[in-house]
Each structure stands twice: as structure tokens, then as C-alpha cells.
Design a protein around this motif. Sequence first.
Motif, PDB file in Angstrom:
ATOM      1  N   LYS A  94       0.719  -1.069   0.108  1.00 24.66           N
ATOM      2  CA  LYS A  94      -0.087  -0.108   0.039  1.00 24.66           C
ATOM      3  C   LYS A  94       0.857   1.224  -0.097  1.00 24.66           C
ATOM      4  O   LYS A  94       1.959   1.099   0.540  1.00 24.66           O
ATOM      5  CB  LYS A  94      -0.897   0.020   1.282  1.00 24.66           C
ATOM      6  CG  LYS A  94      -2.006  -0.765   1.141  1.00 24.66           C
ATOM      7  CD  LYS A  94      -2.820  -0.684   2.628  1.00 24.66           C
ATOM      8  CE  LYS A  94      -4.223  -1.333   2.628  1.00 24.66           C
ATOM      9  NZ  LYS A  94      -4.827  -1.471   3.907  1.00 24.66           N
ATOM     10  N   LYS A  95       0.164   2.479  -0.404  1.00 17.77           N
ATOM     11  CA  LYS A  95       0.886   3.985  -0.270  1.00 17.77           C
ATOM     12  C   LYS A  95       0.901   3.932   1.218  1.00 17.77           C
ATOM     13  O   LYS A  95      -0.038   3.635   2.015  1.00 17.77           O
ATOM     14  CB  LYS A  95       0.054   4.867  -1.127  1.00 17.77           C
ATOM     15  CG  LYS A  95       0.210   4.663  -2.432  1.00 17.77           C
ATOM     16  CD  LYS A  95      -0.545   5.860  -2.884  1.00 17.77           C
ATOM     17  CE  LYS A  95      -0.587   5.923  -4.594  1.00 17.77           C
ATOM     18  NZ  LYS A  95      -1.355   6.771  -5.122  1.00 17.77           N
ATOM     19  N   ASP A  96       2.098   4.488   1.879  1.00 22.79           N
ATOM     20  CA  ASP A  96       2.541   4.438   3.338  1.00 22.79           C
ATOM     21  C   ASP A  96       2.469   3.233   3.714  1.00 22.79           C
ATOM     22  O   ASP A  96       2.378   3.207   5.291  1.00 22.79           O
ATOM     23  CB  ASP A  96       1.351   5.427   4.008  1.00 22.79           C
ATOM     24  CG  ASP A  96       1.475   6.781   3.564  1.00 22.79           C
ATOM     25  OD1 ASP A  96       2.284   7.301   3.318  1.00 22.79           O
ATOM     26  OD2 ASP A  96       0.166   7.481   3.151  1.00 22.79           O
ATOM     27  N   LEU A 102      14.066  -1.851   6.565  1.00 26.36           N
ATOM     28  CA  LEU A 102      12.637  -1.465   6.501  1.00 26.36           C
ATOM     29  C   LEU A 102      12.451  -0.464   5.474  1.00 26.36           C
ATOM     30  O   LEU A 102      13.107   0.498   5.576  1.00 26.36           O
ATOM     31  CB  LEU A 102      12.216  -1.043   8.080  1.00 26.36           C
ATOM     32  CG  LEU A 102      10.721  -0.257   8.114  1.00 26.36           C
ATOM     33  CD1 LEU A 102       9.859  -1.566   7.961  1.00 26.36           C
ATOM     34  CD2 LEU A 102      10.512   0.528   9.395  1.00 26.36           C
ATOM     35  N   LEU A 103      11.842  -0.653   4.532  1.00 23.08           N
ATOM     36  CA  LEU A 103      11.675   0.136   3.464  1.00 23.08           C
ATOM     37  C   LEU A 103      10.239   0.825   3.491  1.00 23.08           C
ATOM     38  O   LEU A 103       9.138   0.209   4.071  1.00 23.08           O
ATOM     39  CB  LEU A 103      11.561  -0.610   2.004  1.00 23.08           C
ATOM     40  CG  LEU A 103      12.853  -1.066   1.760  1.00 23.08           C
ATOM     41  CD1 LEU A 103      12.673  -2.121   0.376  1.00 23.08           C
ATOM     42  CD2 LEU A 103      13.995  -0.158   1.484  1.00 23.08           C
ATOM     43  N   TYR A 104       9.963   2.065   3.235  1.00 26.28           N
ATOM     44  CA  TYR A 104       8.715   2.910   3.406  1.00 26.28           C
ATOM     45  C   TYR A 104       8.329   3.326   2.049  1.00 26.28           C
ATOM     46  O   TYR A 104       9.105   3.859   1.282  1.00 26.28           O
ATOM     47  CB  TYR A 104       8.988   3.936   4.359  1.00 26.28           C
ATOM     48  CG  TYR A 104       7.714   5.102   4.126  1.00 26.28           C
ATOM     49  CD1 TYR A 104       6.492   4.650   4.672  1.00 26.28           C
ATOM     50  CD2 TYR A 104       7.879   6.109   3.763  1.00 26.28           C
ATOM     51  CE1 TYR A 104       5.449   5.479   4.613  1.00 26.28           C
ATOM     52  CE2 TYR A 104       6.890   7.210   3.747  1.00 26.28           C
ATOM     53  CZ  TYR A 104       5.487   6.848   4.144  1.00 26.28           C
ATOM     54  OH  TYR A 104       4.781   7.779   3.868  1.00 26.28           O
ATOM     55  N   LYS A 105       7.016   3.045   1.570  1.00 21.62           N
ATOM     56  CA  LYS A 105       6.401   3.143   0.420  1.00 21.62           C
ATOM     57  C   LYS A 105       5.677   4.725   0.483  1.00 21.62           C
ATOM     58  O   LYS A 105       4.424   4.494   0.971  1.00 21.62           O
ATOM     59  CB  LYS A 105       5.628   2.093  -0.438  1.00 21.62           C
ATOM     60  CG  LYS A 105       5.107   2.208  -1.620  1.00 21.62           C
ATOM     61  CD  LYS A 105       4.153   1.199  -2.239  1.00 21.62           C
ATOM     62  CE  LYS A 105       3.670   1.639  -3.604  1.00 21.62           C
ATOM     63  NZ  LYS A 105       3.027   0.423  -4.200  1.00 21.62           N
ATOM     64  N   ARG A 106       6.345   5.757   0.203  1.00 25.07           N
ATOM     65  CA  ARG A 106       5.428   7.067   0.279  1.00 25.07           C
ATOM     66  C   ARG A 106       4.698   7.428  -0.633  1.00 25.07           C
ATOM     67  O   ARG A 106       4.610   6.800  -1.864  1.00 25.07           O
ATOM     68  CB  ARG A 106       6.643   8.190   0.362  1.00 25.07           C
ATOM     69  CG  ARG A 106       7.451   8.304  -0.830  1.00 25.07           C
ATOM     70  CD  ARG A 106       8.480   9.474  -0.601  1.00 25.07           C
ATOM     71  NE  ARG A 106       9.322   9.667  -1.675  1.00 25.07           N
ATOM     72  CZ  ARG A 106      10.064  10.567  -1.932  1.00 25.07           C
ATOM     73  NH1 ARG A 106       9.966  11.651  -1.132  1.00 25.07           N
ATOM     74  NH2 ARG A 106      10.888  10.912  -2.915  1.00 25.07           N
TER      75      ARG A 106
END
Length: 378
Positions: free
Chosen positions: A139-141, A374-378
Motif C-alpha cells: 500500500k501507499k504509506d 525496513l522500506l517505506y512506500k511513500r
Amino acid sequence: MSNHLNFYKKINNIPTVNLNDVKKKILFSQRDNFYFNIGLTKESFVGRKILEFCPGTGYNAYYLIKKFKIKKIRLVDNNISSIKFLKKNLSKLKNVNILTKDLNKFKPDEKYDFVIMENAIDNFSNEKSVIEKITSCTKKDGFIILTIGDKYGILSMKLRFIFSLILLEQKKISNQKKINFLTNVFNSHLKYLSNNTRKTKKWVLDNMINSDFIRKKNYLDYPSLINMLNNNVLIQNVSPQFNKNFIWYKNFKMDENNRLYLKNYLNERKNFLDFETSFTSEFNIEKNLNSLYNQIYKLSPTKKLNIKVLLSIKKEIFKIIKKLENKKKQNRNKVILALKEFNNILEDFNKKKIIKIKTKYLKKFWGVYSQNILLYKR
């Protein structure tokens, strides 16, 4: 990936940690540490939907359900042995969906808050496609939890692989006895690393017998991963921690985040050679490692060892030793002593001397191969 799966189909097993390998208290403590060190606590997971690729025996899913109150978890694997363990270990738990599917052919019907893939991406030949698949399922975020490898960190494992080939050939160990023989050889090595790691026999199967992985020339490391990531996927945290970011938050530029991680990694990767050794001086052995790994790739467990290849390996290790010995304070550290001991083993083997099973320094030499991100999908 097909070779990797074929290996486990052949042995009808999957040599990863199972729920009955360690006490649940210890397993939960290890999982607590894993998530805490990448910046997550159980509050991060409450009510979340999770997708896990290549979940092994399901010990992580079991932990997340029991400890973190997740909403649901979907487990995707194409290894029949893994599916059997997943069903056995998780069938009594609610909110678990197990799917037998090739990751490359998986098409999600929804996007997930967390997508997890631990200790598996090196078994794929199309790493970039796998990264794209994982990102597309998030998901986004949302967040991606990923384990990659390290070129510096795998050196100690590769030396153990050569050591195993030397012993197997010199002792004339038959195929039926290889696993038990090597388990006895490396018991002391694993005990030095930790008393609560997976069983030595499983480690031998996964790293010494399954030689396709250990003989690889290249691994998905930080430089490779960062080049694969889209601009909307950012590294948020890593374990082991190496990032030195002293930029004040008001001056921080998010678009430069991944490159900052890469810069810090290149400065600190020397310390992944061994989990107990810190190097104070600067050195670069990447070309030496590339040359060394190209030579190791030529070694086949089904053929007699090529002495010329072994001598080339010995020569490259000697070059690495010289670079590490640049400072007088470092000429007696564990890494250098292990490399010297290993080169002596190669020399003795070349002279047809009997190689001892017990080692003094090699058994203590353990690189930090697994890098948790840990990757963040902004």
C-alpha cells in the motif's frame, strides 16, 4: 530459483528454523529483537494486513499472530516442503491464508500494509523483478521488510565451503555420509556464533550442500538494491545499523535519503567482515573479493578440486591479508588470523598433508551477511 527449489524437492525438506527447533520463549525473544532493531513494535502491526513471501516453516507468521494482534496474514510459497510445514504449524490459527504460488506469477487481489521477505531474495535470479513485485503489493504509506546479503559479510561462509570440499575430498567421504560428517565439523563453528541458532545439520544443508547459493559470484547488496528502488520507496531503517545521519531534520532532504544510506554503507562495510571485529583504518577489498568469488565459482562439489584454482584463491586471500595488515594495531585481529590459518590449510592441502578438522580461528570467523531493511512506500 529453480535450482534452489529443486534442491529442496530432492531432499524433501526445508532447512530453516522450525517451531520445535528452539523454545518458543527464545524464538519470540529473537523475533522481538528483529523487529525492534528495524524500528517496529507490536503497536506497528495491530490490525494490519500482511503478505509474506517465502515464509519457510511459518515461524514468523506464528509469532506475528500470537504476539502482534495482526488482522490477517497471507503466505505465498512455491516449495511443497514449505507448504507442508506451514499447514502443520498454522492450520489451527485464524486469519491465515496459505497459497501455493510462484512469486513471479502471483497477482494480489489487494495491497498490504506490510510485505515481508526474509532470507530468500538471493535464491532468485531476477532480483529486480522480485523487488518490483514486492513494491507493487504494498500500500501507499505501507512498509516492506526485506533481507538482503553482503559481499563482505559472506567471505567467512565461502571459506567454510572451500574447507568442506577439502575435507570431503581428502577424507574420501561418500555422498551418503557428507551431511553427518560436515555437521560434526561445523558444530563448534555454529556454537561459537550462538547457542540459539538453527541446528547445524540444517545450516550444512542450506549453505554447504546446497552449493548453488554459496558459489554465486554476486549477491543483492545495498548498492544493487538502491539502484533498483523507485523514488517512492525509501530506506527507513536498517539492522545491523551503520547509517550515520547527523543532518538536522529541517535540513533533511527525503529524496537524498537512499543515497545517504549508500554513502554510509560504503564507509562501514568493512566491519561486516566479522561480527566481533571493528576496523579503524580504511581499505577497499572489493576487487579482491570479486576475483576471489569468481575463482570459488569454478569449484564444483562433484569434481576433484583444481589445485590451480585453489592457489589463485590463496593468492587473493594473501592480498586481502596485506591490505588488512596496513596498521600495526590490526595485525593480530581475528579476521587476519583466520585468513592466515585458511591459507595455511590451502598450502598443506597442496603439499598433500593431512588437514585437521578442528580449526583455531576459522571457527570464530563469522561475517555479517544478512542485512535487514525496513522500506517505506511513500
